[in-house]
Design a protein around this motif. Structure first.
Motif, short mmCIF file in Angstrom:
data_model
loop_
_atom_site.label_atom_id
_atom_site.label_comp_id
_atom_site.label_asym_id
_atom_site.label_seq_id
_atom_site.Cartn_x
_atom_site.Cartn_y
_atom_site.Cartn_z
N LEU A 154 49.26 50.02 0.25
CA LEU A 154 50.35 50.85 0.68
C LEU A 154 49.95 51.86 1.93
N ASP A 157 50.49 57.37 4.96
CA ASP A 157 51.44 58.39 5.06
C ASP A 157 52.33 58.35 3.51
N SER A 158 52.76 57.23 3.14
CA SER A 158 53.45 56.93 1.63
C SER A 158 52.65 57.26 0.69
N SER A 162 53.82 60.24 -1.97
CA SER A 162 54.19 59.93 -3.05
C SER A 162 53.31 60.54 -4.26
N PRO A 170 59.76 62.54 1.60
CA PRO A 170 59.51 61.27 1.71
C PRO A 170 60.18 60.77 2.91
N ALA A 173 57.97 60.02 5.80
CA ALA A 173 56.93 58.70 5.92
C ALA A 173 57.64 57.59 6.47
N ASN A 175 59.07 54.25 6.53
CA ASN A 175 59.49 53.45 5.62
C ASN A 175 58.93 53.72 4.35
N TYR A 176 58.96 54.78 3.92
CA TYR A 176 58.56 55.45 2.60
C TYR A 176 58.47 54.42 1.39
N LEU A 177 57.30 54.08 0.94
CA LEU A 177 57.05 52.94 -0.14
C LEU A 177 57.25 51.78 0.11
N ASN A 179 55.97 50.46 3.40
CA ASN A 179 55.16 49.97 4.54
C ASN A 179 53.75 49.93 3.97
N TYR A 248 54.21 51.05 -6.29
CA TYR A 248 53.39 51.28 -4.81
C TYR A 248 52.72 50.33 -4.39
N SER B 423 62.06 53.89 -2.24
CA SER B 423 62.56 54.07 -0.59
C SER B 423 63.73 54.92 -0.44
#
Lengths: 386, 498
Positions: A154, A157-158, A162, A170, A173, A175-177, A179, A248, B423
């Protein structure tokens, strides 16, 4: 005719509302709201999408018909309208008809589904083979023909955003979670065989744009294939609950033209080779600690927590533990990181000597642990040779 | 007793669902750790299935079957007693794990190895709780079968039995056939963890997928253990309020039986993605789609029962009608899920979550709510507050749809199930779904108020209660005497007809 005007009006309205809801969910799939399944970027994903839409249309039409009859009855055959109940209780003809019609419909659905399944099952004549291995909680990709192995965690930044009550939005970040630090790079237009397996518990490898997901099961190898038609970055994530970090472990596939892919293969090979001969370097405490902090975040933090306290009863604390504090335990500490213990995975093949040396130095000199011990890559190398 | 217990469990399981929806209200982690979130997902499912829906069904059976078939009481009262008292202890075991080091079981209610073997101290408690619940349910099932086959009043032939009794007899056989399989599977888990066996560990020559086969051989019939009694309830209520006999009684019985038999041949549709050979996948796809036929027959029969009736819309009827519509929607998504190649996309996403909540919440639980309103006057001798009942219905029906309908979209857009954080592209629908969830949770408090108010007093109910109701239970006073029929009544054809 017993059809009343009001009833016709009601039925028309009812069907219009129903149909528009349905159209909304199919054709006007607004990108931001993600209402429908993706059409994807492979021939199979397109077929899967079409099959999905066919079955959605079929059930919607049946639904409109059946519920219209029901609501017609609800509005017409009510006591407040003064109707007298009829007495009939069965009709063999009708019952046989409404057994046969659904049967015919499912046969009609099953035929194209069978053909599609047969196409999906055929992994022959593939040009590139990838092995995807699920770990708690990351993916390992082996390019079988190229002798390349990469790990995909992961993105940092995610990870930061998180954490519980991190205070980081979020949305900031990337593409949160969804990327990763390293993407799976694949060429477009080639038939690629993707084998899935796992090292600890069951995971599932899923990129919606490829049109399928498949479980990754320890001790077993599942065979799949894909041909990506369009360049781009396609994102997915693990789809089978695999413990605390299940949410995650994203998957990022980067599809590039063949030339670019060949260049990437060469570069990566060179980079991986240079990583291996880190054994003779001598690093300072500060270098080791700062590098170790990054390695810890990517590999250790999910279980042992950012504060090194672990989770009581499941994941042991590092902060204050004898293993990470007593001088005589240094060899044991190195050994455990390389070879794993119990549910702790073996990091020896995932991390370089420098990575392992720095993360051990970091954990022995962070939180309440103040040993002053410095572990050098050559110490790790020595432990590997034993 | 069963019913009160299951209502308590409904609220315990419901508060876990509230925690889940609160965490999913926004992206980012706000309230709970991922590990605790997973244990909420796991325990919510176990509590709702084994603690709320199953005991409620058994409770209704214990209360209504003797009255409906003209018997004084259940055949085996001591066994009944034991079957009930095991449950509070089983749930004490299960719920106590939430306070242990390492937390409660967090591998999903399906308990797939190897993940479940990573459970901490909670593991043996989980296994034994499941064992106890299984024993309790099997004893309940034996009692129902013994009662129905031995204690029917003269003239109550099998094909004259109310459909609720029929569906429960079939359910009881499903319980007896499937629960020992579950017991075997969890025992194998126990020995894998503590006694060095490797049934499910590939490293020791075992097979982790074997557990899934065994589990779902129990798990799919279990779905119908929850759903068939609901079918029975609906088949009692719709004729009553349509004032017309149930359409196609015989085909209803046959459809129920064929659903039950087919349910033993479809287990692998829960595991299309494990990498079955293509012939296996085809077989299970065909068998799964086949179940749509008898289920469709049932829905058509219910609608034909309404057709040309003289309907009124009291709370039980409203819940029953909502059941027909919403359960059918759950059935539609079930048919879509049954198509193997497309299931590779749907599997383990929120599309599945939406599907089984439509079947279980707006299906099974709506039917249980309907049955509570339907029989409350009979049990208490007092009418419930009809106005509040209707408010409860509309609040539940609307909020349940706001809660679960957007989850179809989430699943199609690519959100996997059982994740504590997501997401940002999934944020909007999750917020809507959570708001629906909170509204649904609050509206159930109204139900408790209505029940308590009805028990304490209200307009006196007649023995007949509903003017369209037929069957032995309505020939007794409300509430019925302690031993319902001390002298067996004579059941004639006319008594059951319109």
């Amino acid at each position: 005719m017993f059809l009343k005007k009001s009833m016709i009006r009601f039925l028309t309205k009812f069907s219009v509302v129903f149909a528009s809801l349905f159209l909304l969910s199919s054709n006007l799939a607004l990108a931001a709201w993600g209402l429908n399944m993706t059409q994807g970027v492979t021939p199979i994903s397109q077929d899967v999408y079409n099959m999905h839409m066919t079955s959605l249309y079929v059930v919607t039409i049946i639904g409109i018909l059946v519920f219209s009859v029901m609501f017609w009855s609800i509005f017409q055959h009510r006591k407040s309208k003064g109707v007298k109940p009829a007495k009939f209780s069965h009709s063999t003809t009708v019952e046989i008809i409404w057994t046969l019609i659904p049967f015919a419909i499912i046969v009609a659905l099953a035929i194209p589904a069978t053909k599609l399944l047969a196409r999906m099952d055929d992994t022959s004549k593939s040009e590139i083979t990838i092995k995807a291995t699920g770990y708690q909680w990351k993916w390992k990709y082996d390019y079988i023909d190229e002798d390349i192995t990469i790990y995909s965690n992961l993105a940092a930044d995610s990870v930061d955003a998180s954490q519980k009550n991190s205070g980081i939005d979020p949305k900031t970040a990337d593409n949160y979670l969804r990327n990763t630090d390293t993407a799976l790079v694949l060429p477009v237009g080639k038939k690629i065989r993707i084998m899935t397996t796992a090292s600890d518990v069951i995971h599932a490898w899923w990129v919606p744009d490829l049109g399928w997901k498949r479980d990754a099961i320890p001790g077993f190898i599942n065979d799949n294939w894909t041909v990506i038609n369009k360049e781009g970055v396609y994102r997915g994530q693990c789809a089978e609950i695999c413990g605390k970090g299940h949410g995650y472990m994203p998957i990022v596939v980067k599809a590039v033209p063949e030339k670019e892919y060949t260049a990437w293969v060469q570069e990566t090979k060179v980079a991986l080779n240079s990583k291996q001969d880190s054994g003779d370097k001598v690093l300072s405490m500060d270098d080791l600690k700062s590098k170790g902090a990054a390695v810890f975040k990517a590999n250790c933090q999910a279980c042992h927590q950012a504060n090194g306290q672990g989770i009581k009863g499941v994941f042991p604390a590092i902060d204050g533990s004898p293993l990470a504090n007593l001088k005589e335990n240094i060899p044991a500490h190195i050994h455990q990181v390389i070879y794993g213990k119990g549910i702790m995975p073996a990091f020896g093949e995932q991390l370089s000597d420098t990575d392992i040396a720095s993360v051990i130095t970091f954990t022995r000199n962070n939180w309440g642990n103040k040993t002053g011990d410095i572990i050098q890559p050559k110490d790790v190398l020595a432990s590997r040779k034993k | 007793m069963y019913l009160v217990f299951s209502l308590i469990m409904f609220f315990i399981g419901g508060s876990m669902a509230m925690i889940i929806r609160a965490e999913l209200f926004q992206p980012g982690l706000q309230f709970v750790d991922p590990q605790f979130y997973n244990s909420m997902v796991t325990v919510h499912a176990l509590v709702m299935i084994f603690g709320a829906v199953m005991p409620a069904g058994v409770g209704l059976a214990n209360w209504m079957i003797p009255i409906m078939i003209g018997a004084p009481d259940m055949a085996l009262p001591r066994m009944n007693n034991m079957s009930f008292w095991i449950m509070p202890f089983a749930f004490a075991l299960l719920l106590s794990t939430l306070f242990m080091d390492g937390g409660g079981p967090a591998g999903g209610w399906t308990m797939y190895p190897p993940l479940v073997l990573q459970t901490g101290k909670a593991f043996p408690f989980l296994i034994f709780a499941v064992h106890f619940l299984g024993i309790s349910s099997i004893m309940g099932a034996i009692n129902i079968i013994a009662t129905v086959f031995n204690m029917r009043a003269p003239g109550m032939t099998l094909m004259r039995m109310p459909l609720f009794v029929w569906t429960w007899v079939i359910t009881a056989f499903l319980l007896i056939a499937s629960l020992p399989v579950l017991a075997g599977a969890v025992t194998m888990l126990l020995t894998d963890k503590y006694f060095g066996t490797s049934f499910f560990s590939a490293a020791g020559g075992g097979d982790p997928v074997l557990f899934q086969h065994i589990f779902w051989f129990f798990g799919h019939p279990e779905v119908y253990i929850l759903a068939l009694p609901a079918f029975g309830i609906i088949s009692q209520i719709i004729p009553t309020f349509a004032r017309k006999p149930l359409f196609g009684y015989a085909s209803m019985v046959y459809a129920t039986a064929s659903i039950a038999i087919l349910s033993f041949f479809v287990w692998a549709h829960h595991m299309f993605t494990v990498g079955l050979p293509i012939n296996g996948e085809l077989f299970f796809m065909y068998a799964t789609m086949l179940i749509a036929v008898p289920t469709g027959v049932k829905v058509f029969n219910w609608i034909a029962t309404m057709w040309k009736g003289a309907m009124t819309f009291e709370a039980p009827m409203l819940f029953a009608l909502a059941f027909v519509v919403l359960f059918t929607i759950g059935g539609f998504s079930g048919l879509m899920l049954g198509i193997t190649p497309v299931d590779f996309q749907y599997h383990d996403t929120y599309f599945v979550v939406a599907h089984f909540h439509y079947v279980l919440l707006t299906g099974a639980i709506f039917a249980l709510m309907a049955s509570a309103y339907y029989w409350l006057p009979k049990w208490t001798g007092n009418m419930y507050d009809e106005k509040l009942g209707k408010i409860h219905f509309w609040a539940s029906a609307i909020s349940a749809n706001v809660l679960f309908f957007p989850q179809h979209f989430l699943g199609l857009a690519g959100m996997p199930r059982r994740i504590p954080d997501y997401s940002v592209q999934f944020a909007d629908f999750n917020m809507i779904s959570s708001l629906g969830g909170f509204a649904y949770g609050i509206s159930q408090l109204l139900f408790v108020y209505i029940v308590v108010k009805c028990v304490l007093g209200g307009k006196k109910a007649t023995g007949q209660v509903w003017d369209g109701a037929r069957g032995l239970e309505w020939t007794l006073s409300s509430p019925p005497p302690y031993h319902s029929f001390s002298k067996p009544p004579k059941v004639t054809k006319a008594l059951m007809e319109y």
